[in-house]
Design an enzyme around this catalytic site. Structure first.
Site, PDB file in Angstrom:
ATOM      1  N   THR A  74     -19.626 -40.308  59.127  1.00  0.00           N
ATOM      2  CA  THR A  74     -20.125 -40.884  57.884  1.00  0.00           C
ATOM      3  C   THR A  74     -19.028 -40.695  56.843  1.00  0.00           C
ATOM      4  O   THR A  74     -18.756 -39.577  56.411  1.00  0.00           O
ATOM      5  CB  THR A  74     -21.423 -40.204  57.430  1.00  0.00           C
ATOM      6  N   LYS A  79     -25.058 -47.225  56.194  1.00  0.00           N
ATOM      7  CA  LYS A  79     -25.396 -45.798  56.237  1.00  0.00           C
ATOM      8  C   LYS A  79     -25.679 -45.278  54.832  1.00  0.00           C
ATOM      9  O   LYS A  79     -26.547 -44.418  54.636  1.00  0.00           O
ATOM     10  CB  LYS A  79     -24.258 -45.002  56.877  1.00  0.00           C
ATOM     11  N   LYS A 103     -22.253 -34.381  50.514  1.00  0.00           N
ATOM     12  CA  LYS A 103     -21.042 -35.137  50.832  1.00  0.00           C
ATOM     13  C   LYS A 103     -21.363 -36.623  50.945  1.00  0.00           C
ATOM     14  O   LYS A 103     -20.678 -37.474  50.367  1.00  0.00           O
ATOM     15  CB  LYS A 103     -20.436 -34.608  52.136  1.00  0.00           C
TER      16      LYS A 103
END
Length: 290
Positions: free
Chosen positions: A98, A173, A241
Site C-alpha cells: 500500500t 485502496k 501511514k
C-alpha cells in the site's frame, strides 16, 4: 507453473508467498531484508532465497513485492541491487504494497522503459485474509499485463480487479481505507453507547448486524472492541501511514475528507496511549477512558 519471486516477508507477504508456492504451484524464490525470516520461510515451505532483490528477481517471470512504504518500495526496485536491475524483458512486477499512486506511476514508467510490466496491486483483507488466501486485490496498469498476472495473483486472492491505468489500484485502496476509517469510528461510538446504556453488546450487534448498519467490521470486531481486545492484525501505525497517503492525495485532487482527517487524528491519540501496535478497532479505547 511460473518462476516467481516474492520480496518482503512481513505478516502479509509471508503467507502470500506460501500460497503462490502451494496453491499456485509456482517455483518461488523469496527475499527479506532480515535474512532469518527468508531462511525460516524456506525451511517451512521449500523454494529458495536470495540475499538481494536483484538476485531474487533474476530470471523470474513474476516478481511480487509487499513492503512498508514508498521509500522501501523504491529501495527494492530501483535502489542499489534493486529488482528492476535484473528483471528480464517480458517479466511482470506486481506490487502489493500500500503506497502512493505517485510512486506506482513512477515505477511503471521505469519498468516500461525496460520492457517489464508493472502492476500496482494493493490488497485488503488483513492478516487473516493473507493467511487464508482470500485477499481482495485492486490493480492498476495495462490490460494485457493484468491479464497475464491475474491467474498468478489469484493464488492468494478471492477477488482481483483491474481498476484502471497505473496508480488506479493505489487510488482504489485509498477509497477502501477512507471507508474503513469512518466505519470503525462509527462502530466504536455505537459499541461505546451500548455499553454506557447498559445494553448487552453481543445481543445488540446480533440484531443490528442483520440490518442496514451491518458491516464486516461489525461482524468481526464489535465483540472484541467491547472487551478492549485489540490484537487482531492491522496496526494503528500502518493505518496512519495509509491515511497520510490518502490525505496527501486528497490535497492534490481536491477531495474533501473531514471525517477521514478527524479519524486520523483520533488514531494519533491512540498512539499517544501506547497503542501503536493495537489493531484499528482500538479507536474505542479513546471513548472508554474514564
Amino acid at each position: 507453473m511460473a518462476k516467481v519471486t516474492f520480496l518482503g516477508l512481513g505478516v502479509m507477504g509471508y503467507p502470500m508467498a506460501a500460497h503462490l508456492m502451494h496453491k499456485g504451484g509456482h517455483d518461488v524464490t523469496v527475499y527479506n531484508r532480515t535474512a532469518a525470516k527468508a531462511e525460516k520461510w524456506v525451511a517451512e515451505h521449500g523454494g529458495s532465497m536470495a540475499t538481494t532483490p536483484a538476485a531474487a528477481a533474476e530470471g523470474a517471470d513474476f516478481v511480487f513485492c509487499c513492503v512498508g512504504n514508498d521509500d522501501d518500495l523504491r529501495e527494492v526496485t530501483i535502489g542499489e541491487d534493486g529488482a528492476l536491475s535484473t528483471m528480464k524483458e517480458g517479466a511482470i512486477f506486481v506490487d502489493n504494497t500500500t503506497a502512493s499512486a505517485k510512486v506506482a506511476r513512477e515505477l511503471y514508467e521505469v519498468a516500461k522503459a525496460q520492457d517489464v510490466g508493472f502492476i500496482d496491486a494493493p490488497v485488503s483483507g488483513g492478516q487473516a485474509g493473507a493467511e487464508n488466501g482470500v485477499l481482495t486485490v485492486m490493480c492498476g496498469g495495462d490490460e494485457d499485463i493484468f491479464a497475464k498476472a491475474k491467474p498468478v495473483i489469484e493464488s492468494f486472492a478471492k477477488m482481483v480487479g483491474l481498476m484502471g491505468p497505473s496508480g488506479a489500484g493505489q487510488l482504489t485502496k485509498m477509497v477502501n481505507q477512507i471507508c474503513i476509517a469512518g466505519l470503525v469510528q462509527a462502530l466504536s461510538e455505537g459499541v461505546h453507547f451500548a455499553k454506557e446504556a447498559g445494553l448487552d453488546v453481543e445481543a445488540v450487534v446480533d440484531v443490528i448486524s442483520k440490518g442496514a448498519a451491518g458491516s464486516w467490521q461489525m461482524e468481526n470486531r464489535a465483540s472484541t472492541m467491547a472487551k478492549g481486545e485489540f490484537e487482531f492484525g492491522f496496526a494503528v501505525d500502518w493505518m496512519r501511514k495509509d491515511l497520510a497517503i490518502v490525505l496527501d492525495e486528497a490535497r492534490s485532487n481536491g477531495a474533501h475528507l473531514p471525517v477521514t482527517a478527524a479519524v486520523d487524528q483520533f488514531y494519533g491519540q491512540v498512539q499517544s496511549l501506547g497503542g501503536n501496535r493495537w489493531d484499528t478497532s482500538s479507536l474505542i479505547a479513546l471513548l472508554d477512558r474514564k
